[in-house]
Write a protein that holds these residues in place. Sequence first.
Motif, short mmCIF file in Angstrom:
data_model
loop_
_atom_site.label_atom_id
_atom_site.label_comp_id
_atom_site.label_asym_id
_atom_site.label_seq_id
_atom_site.Cartn_x
_atom_site.Cartn_y
_atom_site.Cartn_z
N UNK A 266 0.82 -1.21 0.00
CA UNK A 266 0.00 0.00 0.00
C UNK A 266 0.85 1.26 0.00
N UNK A 267 1.91 1.27 0.80
CA UNK A 267 2.80 2.43 0.83
C UNK A 267 3.47 2.62 -0.52
N UNK A 268 3.85 1.52 -1.16
CA UNK A 268 4.54 1.60 -2.44
C UNK A 268 3.66 2.17 -3.55
N UNK A 269 2.35 2.09 -3.43
CA UNK A 269 1.47 2.64 -4.45
C UNK A 269 1.64 4.16 -4.58
N UNK A 270 1.94 4.81 -3.46
CA UNK A 270 2.12 6.27 -3.48
C UNK A 270 3.57 6.69 -3.30
N UNK A 271 4.37 5.81 -2.72
CA UNK A 271 5.75 6.17 -2.40
C UNK A 271 6.67 5.03 -2.84
N UNK A 272 6.93 4.94 -4.13
CA UNK A 272 7.63 3.77 -4.67
C UNK A 272 9.07 3.60 -4.20
N UNK A 273 9.73 4.67 -3.78
CA UNK A 273 11.14 4.55 -3.40
C UNK A 273 11.44 5.06 -1.99
N UNK A 274 10.41 5.48 -1.26
CA UNK A 274 10.65 5.98 0.10
C UNK A 274 11.11 4.84 1.00
N UNK A 275 12.17 5.03 1.78
CA UNK A 275 12.62 3.96 2.68
C UNK A 275 11.53 3.57 3.68
N UNK A 276 11.42 2.27 3.90
CA UNK A 276 10.51 1.71 4.90
C UNK A 276 11.33 0.87 5.86
N UNK A 277 11.20 1.16 7.14
CA UNK A 277 11.89 0.38 8.17
C UNK A 277 10.86 -0.50 8.87
N UNK A 278 11.13 -1.80 8.91
CA UNK A 278 10.32 -2.74 9.68
C UNK A 278 11.18 -3.20 10.86
N UNK A 279 10.60 -3.19 12.03
CA UNK A 279 11.38 -3.36 13.26
C UNK A 279 11.02 -4.64 13.99
N UNK A 280 12.04 -5.38 14.38
CA UNK A 280 11.81 -6.53 15.25
C UNK A 280 11.37 -6.04 16.64
N UNK A 281 10.85 -6.97 17.41
CA UNK A 281 10.48 -6.63 18.79
C UNK A 281 11.74 -6.19 19.53
N UNK A 282 11.63 -5.07 20.25
CA UNK A 282 12.81 -4.56 20.96
C UNK A 282 13.18 -5.41 22.17
N UNK A 283 12.25 -6.21 22.68
CA UNK A 283 12.55 -7.12 23.79
C UNK A 283 12.69 -8.55 23.28
N UNK A 284 13.05 -9.46 24.19
CA UNK A 284 13.33 -10.83 23.80
C UNK A 284 14.80 -11.01 23.43
N UNK A 285 15.18 -12.22 23.01
CA UNK A 285 16.54 -12.52 22.57
C UNK A 285 17.58 -12.27 23.67
N UNK A 286 17.16 -12.26 24.92
CA UNK A 286 18.08 -11.93 26.00
C UNK A 286 18.01 -13.04 27.05
N UNK A 287 19.03 -13.87 27.08
CA UNK A 287 19.03 -15.02 27.99
C UNK A 287 19.11 -14.61 29.46
N UNK A 288 19.52 -13.37 29.72
CA UNK A 288 19.59 -12.91 31.11
C UNK A 288 18.21 -12.56 31.66
N UNK A 289 17.21 -12.46 30.79
CA UNK A 289 15.83 -12.32 31.24
C UNK A 289 15.20 -13.70 31.15
N UNK A 290 14.87 -14.29 32.28
CA UNK A 290 14.54 -15.72 32.29
C UNK A 290 13.05 -16.01 32.36
N UNK A 291 12.24 -15.08 31.76
CA UNK A 291 10.83 -15.37 31.53
C UNK A 291 10.72 -15.99 30.14
N UNK A 292 10.74 -17.31 30.07
CA UNK A 292 10.91 -17.99 28.80
C UNK A 292 9.72 -17.81 27.86
N UNK A 293 8.51 -17.66 28.41
CA UNK A 293 7.33 -17.56 27.55
C UNK A 293 7.36 -16.32 26.68
N UNK A 294 7.62 -15.17 27.29
CA UNK A 294 7.65 -13.93 26.52
C UNK A 294 8.81 -13.90 25.54
#
Length: 363
Positions: A266-294
Amino acid sequence: MKLNLFFTFAGLVIAVNSFAQQSIKWNNPLESKVIQGRVHSAELPNYYRLPEDLKSQVRSPVWSLGTNSAGLYIDFQTDAEAISVRYKVNGPMNMPHMPTTGVSGVDLYAQDEKGAWNWAYGNYNFADTVTYQYKALGENTNFTYRLYLPLYNTVEWLEIGVAANKQFEFVAGKGNPIVVYGTSIAQGACATRPGLAWTNILGREIANPVINVAFSGNGRLEQPIIDHINQVDAAVFILDCIPNLALTNDRTAEQLDSLLANAVSEIRKKHPVTPIIITEHSSGFNNAIFNLDKNEEYKKSSAVASAFVNRTKKTGDKQVYLLTNKDIGLDINSTVDYAHPNDIGMKKIADAYQKLIHKIVKR
């Protein structure tokens, strides 16, 4: 005799207070159409972030959160040594994990002629009318002040006051904005004051204005909001919705991939070359936080985002970028709870975006 003296004294107090009030000139930024940080701001008659015509198109919580003033700010110049702010909000003053100063407060910064940012604390009173008093500031004729509005409350009215014999002028920023569509993290939870929300930090670190289109628990890449941000001639679009798009029994990896694909298409229909940043979750991937479910939940949805960006690049769209969890680098000192950053975390997120944006935005 004493009674007469009492009434005389009371009248003197009233006269003095009246004189003090008359010596302050109150300036209304809404009347001057200078609210910044939202789409088509000059057309909006209030401090909402969404226009009235979207009310019937979005879910109720999106509309309600869209009335919050997160990311909105006001720039002005003055030679006043004292600045007063008074305003009214219509929601709860605070939350269990976020202080009143962040939920309902304002925050005053100023940029000097060399581009350096300064900050002033204010004496505040949270009552029916909220007041902030900034004193002993000096006559900073070379400053452009920036007042950030509350992150999680709805402003009904607001005025900025200076001594009547002092100069005061609203100013407006220029440049193509960075548009952020996100979740509670982008809305500002849980910064201790508005200027420390990562979108506001980023706005001070780069030359472009920042538009905040983030909704706590409701950043879900929905079509009406995609259409809304697509009206903007942006320098960069940021899609930071993964924290609200966990994989569940009702949302598969394929469905999340489709949401990402639709947003970019949808963005590309109006903005064919504008940069788009998609972001991973800022939390998680940290073994020092030991709440395994999240941790596992965050990893799974982030993996879908990563795979989507890689595939999109391979099929020819080189202007889609991934901001990874590793790029952001939150640690065990960076959050208030399972996901919401504290001030340390907010700075880490802003710095990660700044680094990537400086790489991809042409100067």
